[in-house]
Design a protein around this motif. Structure first.
Motif, PDB file in Angstrom:
ATOM      1  N   THR A 136      29.595 -17.037 -36.000  1.00 29.22           N
ATOM      2  CA  THR A 136      29.073 -16.797 -34.941  1.00 29.22           C
ATOM      3  C   THR A 136      28.908 -18.025 -33.344  1.00 29.22           C
ATOM      4  N   TYR A 155      32.630 -16.351 -45.736  1.00 29.17           N
ATOM      5  CA  TYR A 155      30.959 -16.427 -44.543  1.00 29.17           C
ATOM      6  C   TYR A 155      30.426 -17.486 -45.167  1.00 29.17           C
ATOM      7  N   THR A 206      27.246 -19.273 -45.815  1.00 26.48           N
ATOM      8  CA  THR A 206      25.407 -18.803 -45.568  1.00 26.48           C
ATOM      9  C   THR A 206      24.515 -19.510 -46.121  1.00 26.48           C
ATOM     10  N   SER A 239      25.830  -5.989 -34.303  1.00 21.96           N
ATOM     11  CA  SER A 239      25.748  -6.827 -35.216  1.00 21.96           C
ATOM     12  C   SER A 239      27.183  -8.297 -34.879  1.00 21.96           C
ATOM     13  N   TRP A 253      28.542 -12.124 -38.593  1.00 16.61           N
ATOM     14  CA  TRP A 253      28.319 -12.456 -40.045  1.00 16.61           C
ATOM     15  C   TRP A 253      28.593 -11.300 -41.143  1.00 16.61           C
ATOM     16  N   LYS A 313      27.977  -8.721 -41.711  1.00 16.64           N
ATOM     17  CA  LYS A 313      27.666  -6.648 -41.598  1.00 16.64           C
ATOM     18  C   LYS A 313      28.773  -6.561 -40.259  1.00 16.64           C
ATOM     19  N   GLY A 351      19.775  -5.751 -42.861  1.00 19.16           N
ATOM     20  CA  GLY A 351      19.981  -7.485 -42.651  1.00 19.16           C
ATOM     21  C   GLY A 351      17.914  -8.003 -42.589  1.00 19.16           C
ATOM     22  N   THR A 402      24.821 -11.154 -47.865  1.00 19.50           N
ATOM     23  CA  THR A 402      26.572 -11.698 -47.675  1.00 19.50           C
ATOM     24  C   THR A 402      27.487 -11.952 -49.348  1.00 19.50           C
ATOM     25  N   ASN A 405      14.199 -15.490 -43.015  1.00 19.24           N
ATOM     26  CA  ASN A 405      15.007 -14.331 -42.193  1.00 19.24           C
ATOM     27  C   ASN A 405      14.462 -14.217 -41.018  1.00 19.24           C
ATOM     28  N   TYR A 423      18.512 -13.131 -39.172  1.00 16.00           N
ATOM     29  CA  TYR A 423      19.351 -14.542 -38.597  1.00 16.00           C
ATOM     30  C   TYR A 423      18.945 -14.953 -40.254  1.00 16.00           C
TER      31      TYR A 423
END
Length: 586
Positions: free
Chosen positions: A145, A227, A229, A276, A280, A282, A353, A379, A482, A486
């Protein structure tokens, strides 16, 4: 493999034209055949392709269908921004530009198959070219991001051993500040209109680079994406997704029919807008793989900030048919009241999400006449449960398990619980592991093993399964927050807070919020020298400090100063006690 893809796309087009009653009520026979098919794959009775590449085996096939006039006259990619700029690409143009980009990565940046690239970019067209170019060249793509700070970027570069970073002129200074500690970094590529010393310029390289590129023949188990996470303890983990994960969306009569057609409702005539962030997972699944597998158009509005008026105006102005956004966005939209807008082409709405409130679904239905079809995943897994088109929607539920996943509610020892009892949402991985799950937490076998209990992969979420097989989300079983989709690890925020001289100790938990669902709250024990400081000013100082040290979305929107924190006999902070207090469970 090419023969396989050529053979299935025309058949898939025929399926997409079939009436939706084919799956009405989640046809039991079809569902059993889907599960049976995936069982045979997982048990090695059916052979997966040895080689698969999404760029050559999917995108290039749509390119050919487009040339032959066998695809509707939709663009493949449609990008707009608030300044009135617009970009449209056909599949042919997407192929041409992504081949050029693949050559830039290989020739100008000196990258080879298997090398890793960290891309920290907002929603700019180049992000889509780079993601496909990496697949073409067999390079591992690591999205991040654009809210990452220098410290976040440094951690990702060191942990992943990425040889190249790609960003824009906004984040380039942050990258330059950490270069002395980036021993693996070999190339820096910038997406900007002007030159910057020490950086290769992507836009300038387009003018001098050939589009003649031969796609790498990637094995199905080769890594494709990584990714990062967040976890409740320690730094973010690296989730590896291999090329076979994009194949799972390509199986002509199984996954698209169940997932793309009956959750996303995608056809080659559709224009899908998924909001999104590019950092992420998504964005990969809903802004690249799923729509382009379907031959649909990917629509992108590059909005620096979410504004309900811009969202509503975009849905009114452009012929968007499929809309996917986070529950937080829907909450803001219904509060704005979109009943005065006319969404002439919008026919299907998706959410994921974070949990979606039933009252938001009801208000959206009243204001637009449309249902919201919620999906649930991670993810590590992508979609686990979903409300399919044709199913009865139970507001507040996550829907039913999506094949090939066998979702169960288990206790802490791995035993399956009876219907109606709360437990851990889990996926059966023994005797055979679903081939579409993540490969591993890279360089972290302990964490990979820790998410397994008995015969199950444990998601970390708590839930209940009702008598009809619908899954209901209860909450996180760990300390992950969450907020508006995010995922925020409390350890990361606590680590940032402790760097401020006013903080002696801190504990970070989730706190309820009417818009974001939950937000970050920090309980702070002050250092003696700051005990008499103005609490409001100190709160603002701490918030600004966290924004500078780590990604701004992680900052504590609530701060409470306390004399001490609850701890176990061994001195471990009991976040659960504080979280229960916030949520009225104390």
């Amino acid at each position: 493999m090419r023969t396989f893809m050529i053979s299935w796309i025309p058949q898939y087009l025929q399926i997409l034209r079939s009436p939706s009653r084919l799956f009405h009520g989640c046809n039991r026979l079809l569902t059993s055949r889907i599960i049976s098919y995936y069982d045979s794959v997982n048990q090695c009775e059916k052979e997966l392709p040895k080689y698969f590449n999404f760029a050559s085996d999917v995108l290039d096939e749509w390119l050919q269908l487009e040339k032959d006039g066998r695809r509707p006259a939709n663009p493949a990619f449609w990008w707009v921004n608030d300044e009135g700029e617009e970009v449209k690409w056909s599949f042919e143009e997407l192929g041409f530009l992504s081949r050029k980009t693949a050559n830039i990565l290989s020739e100008a940046c000196g990258l080879q198959r298997g090398d890793r690239v960290l891309a920290v970019l907002p929603r700019v067209p180049e992000w889509w070219l780079l993601s496909i170019a990496c697949i073409r060249a067999g390079i591992v793509f690591i999205p991040g991001t654009s809210q990452l700070t220098a410290k976040d970027i440094l951690y990702r570069l060191q942990a992943s051993k990425a040889k190249c970073i790609i960003t824009n002129d906004t984040l380039a200074p942050a990258v330059e500040s950490i270069l002395p500690d980036c021993q693996f970094l070999k190339a820096k590529l910038i997406v900007a209109k002007g030159n910057r010393d020490g950086w290769l310029n992507l836009r300038e390289l387009f003018a001098v680079t050939s589009a003649d590129h031969k796609c790498v023949k990637t094995r199905n188990e080769d890594p494709m994406l990584i990714y990062f996470t967040s976890g409740s303890t320690g730094s973010p983990k690296m989730v590896v997704q291999s090329h076979i994960k994009s194949f799972m969306l390509c199986e002509p009569f199984i996954f698209p029919l169940c997932f793309i057609r009956y959750w996303m409702n995608l056809t080659p005539s559709d224009i899908m807008w998924n909001t999104s962030d590019t950092g992420w997972v998504k964005a990969a699944w809903s802004s690249i793989f799923a729509p382009w597998i379907s031959g649909s158009c990917v629509f992108v509005h590059n909005m620096p900030q979410f504004k309900p008026t811009i969202i509503a105006e975009t849905l009114s102005r452009y012929p968007i048919t499929i809309f996917c956004t986070a529950p937080t966005a829907y909450r803001m939209l219904v509060q704005h009241d979109v009943s005065s807008y006319k969404f002439m082409t919008l026919k299907h709405c998706l959410s994921g999400g974070e949990p979606l409130n039933p009252e938001v679904m009801e208000k959206w239905k009243i204001q637009t006449g449309l249902d919201i079809y919620e999906g649930y995943g991670q993810t590590e897994t992508v979609t686990i449960c979903a409300n399919m088109k044709g199913m009865k929607i139970k507001p507040g539920s996550l829907g039913k398990a999506v094949p090939p996943y066998n979702v169960r509610i288990i206790d802490d020892h791995g035993a399956v619980l009876p219907k109606g009892e709360e437990g851990n949402i889990a996926i059966q991985v023994q005797p055979s592991r679903p081939f579409c799950m993540f490969s591993e937490y890279l360089d972290n076998p302990e964490k990979t093993a820790a998410c397994m209990t008995g015969n199950f992969y444990v998601t970390g979420d708590r839930g209940i399964m009702d008598e009809e097989g619908y899954v209901w989300f209860v909450g996180r079983s760990d300390d992950i927050i969450n907020s508006a989709g995010y995922r925020i690890g409390p350890f990361e925020v606590e680590s940032a807070l402790i760097q401020h001289p006013a903080v002696s100790e801190s504990a970070v938990v989730s706190s309820p919020d009417p818009i974001r669902g939950e937000v970050v709250k920090a309980f702070v024990v002050l250092a003696p020298a700051f005990a008499s400081h103005d609490p409001e000013k100190l709160t603002r100082d701490l918030q600004q400090h966290v924004k500078k040290v780590t990604a701004p979305y992680k900052y504590p929107r609530k701060v409470e100063f306390v004399q001490s924190l609850p701890k176990t006999a061994t001195g471990k902070i009991q976040r659960k006690v504080l979280r229960n207090k916030e949520w009225g469970k104390a």
